[in-house]
Design a protein around this motif. Structure first.
Motif, PDB file in Angstrom:
ATOM      1  N   ASP A 166      13.874 -10.399   8.939  1.00 23.43           N
ATOM      2  CA  ASP A 166      12.528 -10.513   8.354  1.00 23.43           C
ATOM      3  C   ASP A 166      11.659 -11.462   9.175  1.00 23.43           C
ATOM      4  N   ARG A 167      12.245 -12.582   9.549  1.00 20.98           N
ATOM      5  CA  ARG A 167      11.530 -13.599  10.314  1.00 20.98           C
ATOM      6  C   ARG A 167      11.100 -13.089  11.687  1.00 20.98           C
ATOM      7  N   ASN A 168      11.830 -12.098  12.202  1.00 20.75           N
ATOM      8  CA  ASN A 168      11.522 -11.544  13.519  1.00 20.75           C
ATOM      9  C   ASN A 168      10.841 -10.177  13.436  1.00 20.75           C
ATOM     10  N   ASP A 169      10.205  -9.912  12.297  1.00 21.36           N
ATOM     11  CA  ASP A 169       9.361  -8.721  12.108  1.00 21.36           C
ATOM     12  C   ASP A 169      10.110  -7.390  12.133  1.00 21.36           C
ATOM     13  N   TYR A 170      11.349  -7.380  11.684  1.00 22.80           N
ATOM     14  CA  TYR A 170      12.071  -6.125  11.485  1.00 22.80           C
ATOM     15  C   TYR A 170      11.763  -5.648  10.079  1.00 22.80           C
ATOM     16  N   ALA A 171      11.490  -4.374   9.938  1.00 20.03           N
ATOM     17  CA  ALA A 171      11.104  -3.806   8.649  1.00 20.03           C
ATOM     18  C   ALA A 171      12.285  -3.103   7.997  1.00 20.03           C
ATOM     19  N   TYR A 172      12.473  -3.363   6.723  1.00 19.53           N
ATOM     20  CA  TYR A 172      13.501  -2.690   5.936  1.00 19.53           C
ATOM     21  C   TYR A 172      13.123  -1.216   5.811  1.00 19.53           C
ATOM     22  N   ARG A 173      14.093  -0.308   6.049  1.00 22.53           N
ATOM     23  CA  ARG A 173      13.793   1.125   6.013  1.00 22.53           C
ATOM     24  C   ARG A 173      14.625   1.914   5.007  1.00 22.53           C
ATOM     25  N   GLY A 174      15.684   1.338   4.478  1.00 20.56           N
ATOM     26  CA  GLY A 174      16.478   2.086   3.517  1.00 20.56           C
ATOM     27  C   GLY A 174      17.942   1.685   3.527  1.00 20.56           C
ATOM     28  N   ILE A 175      18.731   2.442   2.782  1.00 20.84           N
ATOM     29  CA  ILE A 175      20.147   2.135   2.576  1.00 20.84           C
ATOM     30  C   ILE A 175      21.011   3.282   3.088  1.00 20.84           C
ATOM     31  N   VAL A 176      22.110   2.930   3.742  1.00 22.92           N
ATOM     32  CA  VAL A 176      23.147   3.899   4.099  1.00 22.92           C
ATOM     33  C   VAL A 176      24.456   3.388   3.509  1.00 22.92           C
ATOM     34  N   ASN A 177      25.405   4.287   3.362  1.00 20.08           N
ATOM     35  CA  ASN A 177      26.711   3.907   2.847  1.00 20.08           C
ATOM     36  C   ASN A 177      27.773   4.115   3.908  1.00 20.08           C
ATOM     37  N   PHE A 178      28.552   3.057   4.125  1.00 22.03           N
ATOM     38  CA  PHE A 178      29.699   3.096   5.026  1.00 22.03           C
ATOM     39  C   PHE A 178      30.941   2.754   4.203  1.00 22.03           C
ATOM     40  N   ARG A 179      32.063   2.677   4.866  1.00 21.67           N
ATOM     41  CA  ARG A 179      33.338   2.378   4.208  1.00 21.67           C
ATOM     42  C   ARG A 179      33.258   1.123   3.331  1.00 21.67           C
ATOM     43  N   LYS A 180      32.497   0.139   3.748  1.00 23.99           N
ATOM     44  CA  LYS A 180      32.414  -1.132   3.023  1.00 23.99           C
ATOM     45  C   LYS A 180      31.263  -1.176   2.022  1.00 23.99           C
ATOM     46  N   GLY A 181      30.619  -0.041   1.755  1.00 28.33           N
ATOM     47  CA  GLY A 181      29.563  -0.012   0.747  1.00 28.33           C
ATOM     48  C   GLY A 181      28.179   0.174   1.330  1.00 28.33           C
ATOM     49  N   GLU A 182      27.191  -0.407   0.633  1.00 31.68           N
ATOM     50  CA  GLU A 182      25.793  -0.254   1.018  1.00 31.68           C
ATOM     51  C   GLU A 182      25.413  -1.172   2.176  1.00 31.68           C
ATOM     52  N   PHE A 183      24.696  -0.575   3.129  1.00 34.55           N
ATOM     53  CA  PHE A 183      24.169  -1.334   4.253  1.00 34.55           C
ATOM     54  C   PHE A 183      22.673  -1.080   4.321  1.00 34.55           C
ATOM     55  N   TRP A 184      21.926  -2.141   4.566  1.00 29.62           N
ATOM     56  CA  TRP A 184      20.482  -2.061   4.641  1.00 29.62           C
ATOM     57  C   TRP A 184      20.074  -1.819   6.093  1.00 29.62           C
ATOM     58  N   CYS A 185      19.165  -0.874   6.298  1.00 25.48           N
ATOM     59  CA  CYS A 185      18.708  -0.511   7.639  1.00 25.48           C
ATOM     60  C   CYS A 185      17.360  -1.166   7.937  1.00 25.48           C
ATOM     61  N   TYR A 186      17.223  -1.588   9.185  1.00 21.83           N
ATOM     62  CA  TYR A 186      16.010  -2.244   9.661  1.00 21.83           C
ATOM     63  C   TYR A 186      15.570  -1.596  10.957  1.00 21.83           C
ATOM     64  N   GLU A 187      14.260  -1.745  11.227  1.00 21.55           N
ATOM     65  CA  GLU A 187      13.681  -1.145  12.423  1.00 21.55           C
ATOM     66  C   GLU A 187      12.540  -2.037  12.910  1.00 21.55           C
ATOM     67  N   LYS A 188      12.366  -2.021  14.232  1.00 19.64           N
ATOM     68  CA  LYS A 188      11.223  -2.731  14.817  1.00 19.64           C
ATOM     69  C   LYS A 188      10.635  -1.866  15.930  1.00 19.64           C
ATOM     70  N   SER A 189       9.342  -1.631  15.845  1.00 19.29           N
ATOM     71  CA  SER A 189       8.627  -0.923  16.897  1.00 19.29           C
ATOM     72  C   SER A 189       8.296  -1.923  17.996  1.00 19.29           C
ATOM     73  N   LEU A 190       8.447  -1.497  19.228  1.00 16.71           N
ATOM     74  CA  LEU A 190       8.160  -2.381  20.357  1.00 16.71           C
ATOM     75  C   LEU A 190       6.832  -2.032  21.035  1.00 16.71           C
ATOM     76  N   SER A 191       6.109  -1.069  20.477  1.00 16.74           N
ATOM     77  CA  SER A 191       4.846  -0.671  21.108  1.00 16.74           C
ATOM     78  C   SER A 191       3.667  -1.383  20.482  1.00 16.74           C
TER      79      SER A 191
END
Length: 157
Positions: free
Chosen positions: A132-157
């Motif tokens: 969050d501090r480095n301007d990555y935006a939360y985009r959603g949730i995926v599920n892996f073997r260990k449960g829910e993982f939060w996805c982040y993204e940052k545009s570089l343009s």
């Protein structure tokens, strides 16, 4: 496997378990994953003056199939993925988080990537704070073997 990487991951996994962050364990990332990271040249480390590995990050274009379920906003151009981002708990976390994330962003820009994607355990609040501090935006949730993982993204343009 490089003994520095194995020691760092062992320490990080133990620290995560003590903090009840159920992200990594003995199954993942295992020795073969770390060996592949190193052999394929996609692992980067932060080593102190005493030769101790204080941080580790993998940069590549490999995307988990679960990522197709996420509402990413950056879809043009090459996309860099960050995997196995960790800081040894014996090192100053915030400073080293910033060093590694800045390195990843510089690497992405230098190599023509338009954006960066990554995920983390929903329980890994320190890492989410850094994103969050480095301007990555939360985009959603995926599920892996260990449960829910939060996805982040940052545009570089």
């Amino acid at each position: 496997v490089n003994h520095l990487a194995q020691e760092a991951f062992d320490t990080v996994v133990l620290d995560m378990q003590q903090k009840q962050i159920d992200q990594w364990d003995d199954e993942y990332p295992d020795r073969s994953v770390l060996e592949t990271d190193l052999a394929e040249g996609r692992a980067f480390g932060l080593v102190d003056s005493g030769g101790r590995l204080g941080g580790y990050i993998v940069l590549d274009e490999i995307e988990a199939p679960q990522y197709r379920e996420v509402a990413w906003t950056c879809s043009e151009g090459k996309i860099l993925r960050i995997h196995r981002f960790c800081i040894d708990p014996m090192f100053p976390a915030n400073k080293n988080y910033d060093i590694l994330i800045t390195f990843a962003e510089r690497y992405a820009k230098d190599n023509g990537y338009a954006s960066i994607r990554l995920d983390t355990s929903r329980k890994n609040k320190p890492f989410q704070y850094m994103l969050d501090r480095n301007d990555y935006a939360y985009r959603g949730i995926v599920n892996f073997r260990k449960g829910e993982f939060w996805c982040y993204e940052k545009s570089l343009s």
